[in-house]
Design a protein around this motif. Structure first.
Motif, PDB file in Angstrom:
ATOM      1  N   PRO A 370       0.808  -4.236  14.584  1.00 27.48           N
ATOM      2  CA  PRO A 370       0.992  -4.233  16.163  1.00 27.48           C
ATOM      3  C   PRO A 370       1.034  -2.797  16.808  1.00 27.48           C
ATOM      4  O   PRO A 370       0.793  -2.738  17.768  1.00 27.48           O
ATOM      5  CB  PRO A 370       2.330  -5.195  16.250  1.00 27.48           C
ATOM      6  N   GLY A 371       1.319  -1.899  15.954  1.00 28.16           N
ATOM      7  CA  GLY A 371       1.446  -0.492  16.614  1.00 28.16           C
ATOM      8  C   GLY A 371       0.114   0.251  16.381  1.00 28.16           C
ATOM      9  O   GLY A 371       0.173   1.472  16.430  1.00 28.16           O
ATOM     10  N   LEU A 372      -1.043  -0.492  16.313  1.00 25.27           N
ATOM     11  CA  LEU A 372      -2.271   0.437  15.820  1.00 25.27           C
ATOM     12  C   LEU A 372      -2.701   1.220  17.090  1.00 25.27           C
ATOM     13  O   LEU A 372      -2.535   0.775  18.356  1.00 25.27           O
ATOM     14  CB  LEU A 372      -3.349  -1.055  15.625  1.00 25.27           C
ATOM     15  N   ARG A 373      -3.199   2.378  16.712  1.00 24.52           N
ATOM     16  CA  ARG A 373      -3.499   3.191  17.761  1.00 24.52           C
ATOM     17  C   ARG A 373      -4.236   4.113  17.373  1.00 24.52           C
ATOM     18  O   ARG A 373      -4.646   4.249  16.047  1.00 24.52           O
ATOM     19  CB  ARG A 373      -2.256   3.963  18.330  1.00 24.52           C
ATOM     20  N   LEU A 374      -5.102   4.937  18.164  1.00 29.19           N
ATOM     21  CA  LEU A 374      -6.266   5.848  17.745  1.00 29.19           C
ATOM     22  C   LEU A 374      -5.318   7.041  17.184  1.00 29.19           C
ATOM     23  O   LEU A 374      -4.210   7.448  17.565  1.00 29.19           O
ATOM     24  CB  LEU A 374      -6.981   6.392  18.844  1.00 29.19           C
ATOM     25  N   ALA A 375      -5.984   7.806  15.966  1.00 28.75           N
ATOM     26  CA  ALA A 375      -5.270   8.780  15.339  1.00 28.75           C
ATOM     27  C   ALA A 375      -6.085  10.107  15.958  1.00 28.75           C
ATOM     28  O   ALA A 375      -5.517  11.225  15.324  1.00 28.75           O
ATOM     29  CB  ALA A 375      -5.705   8.747  13.827  1.00 28.75           C
ATOM     30  N   ILE A 376      -6.929  10.012  16.793  1.00 32.20           N
ATOM     31  CA  ILE A 376      -7.429  11.254  17.442  1.00 32.20           C
ATOM     32  C   ILE A 376      -7.563  10.993  19.096  1.00 32.20           C
ATOM     33  O   ILE A 376      -7.445   9.833  19.233  1.00 32.20           O
ATOM     34  CB  ILE A 376      -8.878  11.451  16.918  1.00 32.20           C
TER      35      ILE A 376
END
Length: 399
Positions: A370-376
């Motif tokens: 649920p906390g998936l986000r871009l790492a860049i």
């Protein structure tokens, strides 16, 4: 009916952002939806950008898909070699009756019912990839660990191709789909693919199994050359297109948090979300291509027999005369009618498989992380601008 003498344009490139087609396409759709276009070899043909005109040409038997009649709208190293009849089995570059014969052999393998039977296994494969990502921990490249393996595993099982050989066919496919690949690299990739399927067909003939390729081999209607080309066509299309939709679709949802929130709040939106992402992203970004078999009038323009026509699906899928507020991603609105899978007798054979894979994978991914986000930063995500199928090259993510 008029014969256009408008100055020929070059095929439009240059996106303002990763999700928006070149701005020139929208202007052409408004000003002159059937317009003269200069092809890289100097010949002049047509570019079509409106929904109604693209759809009508795709359904019109007066326009051919035969490879020897076509031309590509962007520079390609083997352009002259493309101007010969398609190899046996390469049915997407054929017209009836040849196309009909091959399509008939394959249609029963890709029915809605058959794809629904695959859903439990697709769910299982997706679960396995999510488990592996969670175990390895962030950051991860979503393309390498999730978007590419899922459709690759599924199409390998369906066809009967050993997944352990995935690097061989994935690398070859990447070379063949790269518009900037060197001639010698393209020829080497073609040779590797031919040798790979020759070995596999020999194995299927000796030890047939319960898979699509074994069925085609034992059916006895196809030569080894036809079997190899059909096998590669299904394998390449079966993993490249869906892999790019999963990667680019995840990127789009992360960049549109209100749409992602709507999908999380109501998982029943998954089917509609898939259709809207297919419309909005339009990963087939430089085609399809057809050739007129006779003089045909389209939107008041006379397309002469023999002239080549490039159909812009990405422009058609953003046509405001067909879609409300088409430049906005809205997974809650009506999304049917897009042309991402084509239209008419060449409509994508594997579209139902792609839909099942996407409507399974997207909700499971965001449910697990649920906390998936871009790492860049988003502007650093590298896009597949030079590939014939658009998408992201990598998508580094955290959770």
């Amino acid at each position: 009916m008029t014969e256009s003498h408008a100055e020929a344009i070059a095929f439009p490139f240059g996106r303002p952002d990763p999700f928006t087609p070149p701005e020139r396409l929208a202007a052409l759709r408004e000003e002159r939806p059937v317009t003269r276009m200069a092809y890289p070899d100097g010949r002049v043909g047509w570019l079509v950008t409106s929904y109604s005109a693209v759809r009508s040409i795709l359904a019109d038997p007066r326009f051919s898909s035969r490879r020897e009649l076509l031309n590509v709208p962007v520079p390609f190293p083997l352009m002259q070699e493309m101007r010969r009849p398609a190899d046996p089995g390469m049915f997407i570059r054929m017209d009836p009756p040849d196309h009909t014969r091959y399509r008939r052999l394959l249609t029963a393998q890709f029915t809605v019912r058959r794809m629904k039977q695959l859903e439990p296994r697709i769910h299982e494969i997706t679960e396995e990839r999510l488990d592996a990502m969670e175990k390895a921990g962030p950051p991860q490249d979503l393309v390498r660990e999730f978007a590419l393996p899922i459709p690759s595993l599924v199409i390998c099982e369906l066809l009967g191709v050993p997944y352990s050989d995935r690097e061989e066919f994935q690398q070859a496919t990447a070379v063949l789909l790269n518009l900037e690949s060197a001639v010698e690299d393209i020829r080497a990739a073609v040779a590797r693919v031919a040798a790979f399927f020759a070995r596999l067909i020999e194995l299927k003939r000796a030890e047939p199994a319960d898979d699509l390729l074994s069925g085609l081999v034992t059916g006895g209607e196809l030569t080894d050359e036809e079997l190899g080309n059909i096998g590669f066509l299904l394998l390449a299309a079966g993993h490249e297109t869906t892999a790019n939709m999963l990667g680019l679709g995840t990127f789009a949802l992360l960049q549109h948090p209100e749409q992602l929130a709507a999908l999380r709040a109501d998982p029943s939106l998954a089917d509609n979300a898939v259709e809207e992402l297919l419309r909005y992203l339009s990963i087939i970004h430089i085609g399809p291509i057809r050739a007129a078999l006779e003089d045909v009038e389209v939107d008041g323009e006379l397309i002469r027999a023999g002239e080549v026509v490039t159909l812009s699906v990405q422009a058609a899928n953003r046509d405001p005369s067909r879609f409300t507020d088409p430049d906005r991603l809205d997974i809650t609105g009506p999304a049917s009618g897009h042309l991402t899978f084509g239209h008419g007798l060449h409509q994508c054979l594997g579209q139902q498989l792609a839909r099942v894979e996407m409507r399974t994978a997207f909700p499971m991914l965001f449910d697990r992380f649920p906390g998936l986000r871009l790492a860049i930063p988003a502007q650093e995500v590298r896009m597949r601008d030079t590939m014939s199928i658009y998408g992201v090259r990598e998508l580094p993510v955290r959770w």
